[in-house]
Design an enzyme around this catalytic site. Structure first.
Site, PDB file in Angstrom:
ATOM      1  N   CYS A   1      63.932  58.101   8.574  1.00 62.42           N
ATOM      2  CA  CYS A   1      63.891  56.683   8.947  1.00 62.42           C
ATOM      3  C   CYS A   1      64.195  56.052   7.773  1.00 62.42           C
ATOM      4  O   CYS A   1      64.912  54.652   7.545  1.00 62.42           O
ATOM      5  CB  CYS A   1      62.464  56.318   9.310  1.00 62.42           C
ATOM      6  SG  CYS A   1      61.882  57.488  10.432  1.00 62.42           S
ATOM      7  N   ASP A   2      63.689  56.370   6.527  1.00 63.89           N
ATOM      8  CA  ASP A   2      63.587  55.530   5.391  1.00 63.89           C
ATOM      9  C   ASP A   2      64.537  56.157   4.205  1.00 63.89           C
ATOM     10  O   ASP A   2      64.826  55.083   3.068  1.00 63.89           O
ATOM     11  CB  ASP A   2      62.319  55.511   4.829  1.00 63.89           C
ATOM     12  CG  ASP A   2      61.405  54.762   5.691  1.00 63.89           C
ATOM     13  OD1 ASP A   2      62.036  54.038   6.662  1.00 63.89           O
ATOM     14  OD2 ASP A   2      60.306  55.072   5.876  1.00 63.89           O
TER      15      ASP A   2
ATOM     16  N   CYS B   1      58.692  59.596   6.613  1.00 61.57           N
ATOM     17  CA  CYS B   1      59.892  59.857   7.345  1.00 61.57           C
ATOM     18  C   CYS B   1      61.095  59.525   6.717  1.00 61.57           C
ATOM     19  O   CYS B   1      61.572  58.671   6.524  1.00 61.57           O
ATOM     20  CB  CYS B   1      59.803  58.926   8.764  1.00 61.57           C
ATOM     21  SG  CYS B   1      61.290  59.232   9.706  1.00 61.57           S
TER      22      CYS B   1
END
Ligand code: NAP
Length: 321
Positions: A140-141, A137
Site C-alpha cells: 500500500c505505502d 502495509c
C-alpha cells in the site's frame, strides 16, 4: 432494551469488502444491513494515499472511504452503527448477529468482512505518525518512500519478505529485530541477506517514534541485551510483528488455516452454510483493497444465488443443516 430485526443479508464490517458487498447486495434487491462499529472505511482510514486502486491514480484513503460508503448505500442497503459481539447459526439456517447495543439482527445469510488487525508496537509516536511514516502495509505505502531511508520492524516471514520488497523504492532499509536470529523461512532470509540495500540491526526493540509536522523522522532503539539506547534516522517505519484475523465473532467452528484465516470455497462460502467471508480475514495470497472488493463482489452475488436455492429447497443450499 433488546429487539430483533430481520434482513435477507447481514454484512459484518464496513471496510472496502463490506461496502462493496453492500453495494452489490442492494443492487441485487436484497434487504441488507451493513453493521459497522465505527466510521466506515476500514484500513482505508489508516492509509494516507492510495495509488493502486484502478481509476484513482492518487486518492486519499479517507476520500476513497467516503466515496465507497456513499456508493454502498445508493441501491438501498442500510448502514447501522453497531458493535457486533457474536454470530451464531441456528438450526434451520438463520443467523443471529448480536450487538452490544442490544439489537439482534437475523438473516439466512451473513458476509463477514471484519478484516484483521496488525499487531501494534504500542510505543509513543506509533499512533501519531500512522499514515505519516508509520505503516503496516508495504504494497500500500512503499511507493511513497522512493529514495528514502526506512526501517522495518520484525523477524518473521512478513517483515523479511516486505523488507526485500521495499528496496524497490527505498534507498536503504534497516530491519530491526529483537533477537539475533530471524524466525522467517530460510529462503526469504537468503534473499534478504543478498540484498545490498538492507542492513539488519539485531537485538533491538523500538521504544519510541519521533518526528515533526512533515511526519516521521527517527526511531529510538534499545538494545535487548545491554539496554543501550540509540537513535536511528528514518522517514518510514513498517511494522510487521504479526496480524490477527478478526474471526472471534463466529461462535461455531469454522474451517481456518494455522494462522486463523478463514477458508472459503470459490463462492466465498465458509464451512458454515450461509456464512460467507470476504477480504483480509480470508485465506489468500495477498490482501489489497482490490482483492477485498473482488471477494466481496463474488460473495454478494453468491448470496443472491444461495438465497434463491434456499427458497427453492435446493440441497446445495443445505437448508436446515
Ligand atoms: P510472525 O511469524 O508471528 O512473526 C512476528 C515477528 O515479529 C517475530 O519475528 C517476532 O519476534 C516479532 N515480534 C512480535 N512481537 C513483537 C514486538 N512487540 N516487538 C518486536 N518484535 C516483535 O508474523 P508474520 O511475519 O506476520 O507472519 C504471520 C504468518 O503469516 C506466519 O505463519 C508466516 O509464515 C505467514 N506469512 C508467510 C509469508 C510467506 O510465506 N511468503 C509471508 C508473510 C507471512 P520473535 O521472533 O522474537 O518472536
Amino acid at each position: 432494551m433488546s429487539r430483533t430485526e430481520e434482513f435477507e443479508l447481514i454484512i459484518v464490517g464496513g471496510g472496502p469488502a463490506g461496502l462493496c458487498a453492500a453495494m452489490y447486495a442492494g443492487r441485487g434487491m436484497l434487504k441488507t444491513a451493513l453493521l459497522e462499529r465505527g466510521v466506515p472505511g476500514g484500513e482505508l482510514l489508516n492509509t494516507e494515499w492510495i495509488d493502486d486502486y484502478p481509476g484513482f491514480e492518487h486518492v486519499l484513503g479517507r476520500e476513497l472511504a467516503q466515496k465507497m460508503t456513499a456508493h454502498a448505500l445508493v441501491f438501498g442497503a442500510e448502514l447501522r452503527q453497531e458493535n457486533v459481539e457474536s454470530i451464531v447459526r441456528r438450526e434451520g439456517g438463520v443467523f443471529e448477529v448480536a450487538t452490544t447495543g442490544g439489537t439482534t439482527y437475523e438473516a439466512p445469510a451473513v458476509i463477514l468482512t471484519a478484516g484483521g488487525t496488525p499487531t501494534k508496537l504500542d510505543v509513543p509516536g506509533e499512533h501519531e505518525y500512522a499514515g505519516r511514516g508509520v505503516s503496516y502495509c508495504a504494497v500500500c505505502d512503499g511507493a511513497f518512500f522512493k529514495g528514502d531511508t526506512i526501517a522495518v520492524v520484525g523477524g518473521g516471514d512478513a517483515a523479511v519478505e516486505e523488507a526485500d520488497y521495499l528496496t524497490r523504492y527505498a534507498e536503504k532499509v534497516y530491519v530491526i529485530h529483537r533477537r539475533d536470529e530471524f524466525r522467517a523461512s530460510r529462503i526469504l532470509q537468503e534473499r534478504l541477506f543478498a540484498n545490498p540495500k538492507i542492513e539488519v540491526i539485531w537485538n533491538k526493540q523500538v521504544r519510541e517514534l519521533g518526528g515533526g509536522p512533515a511526519g516521521l523522522e527517527s526511531l529510538l532503539l534499545e538494545d535487548t541485551v545491554t539496554g543501550d539506547a540509540q537513535s536511528l534516522k528514518a522517514t518510514g517505519c513498517f511494522i510487521f510483528i504479526g496480524f490477527r484475523p478478526n474471526t472471534g465473532l463466529i461462535k461455531q467452528h469454522v474451517a481456518h488455516d494455522a494462522s486463523g484465516y478463514v477458508i472459503t470455497d470459490d463462492r466465498m462460502m465458509t464451512s458454515i452454510p450461509g456464512l460467507f467471508a470476504a477480504g483480509d480475514l480470508r485465506v489468500q495470497l495477498t490482501r489489497q483493497v482490490t482483492t477485498a472488493v473482488g471477494d466481496a463482489t463474488t460473495a454478494a452475488i453468491a448470496v443472491e444465488k444461495f438465497l434463491k436455492d434456499r427458497q427453492a429447497g435446493v440441497p446445495g443450499a443445505k437448508v436446515g443443516v
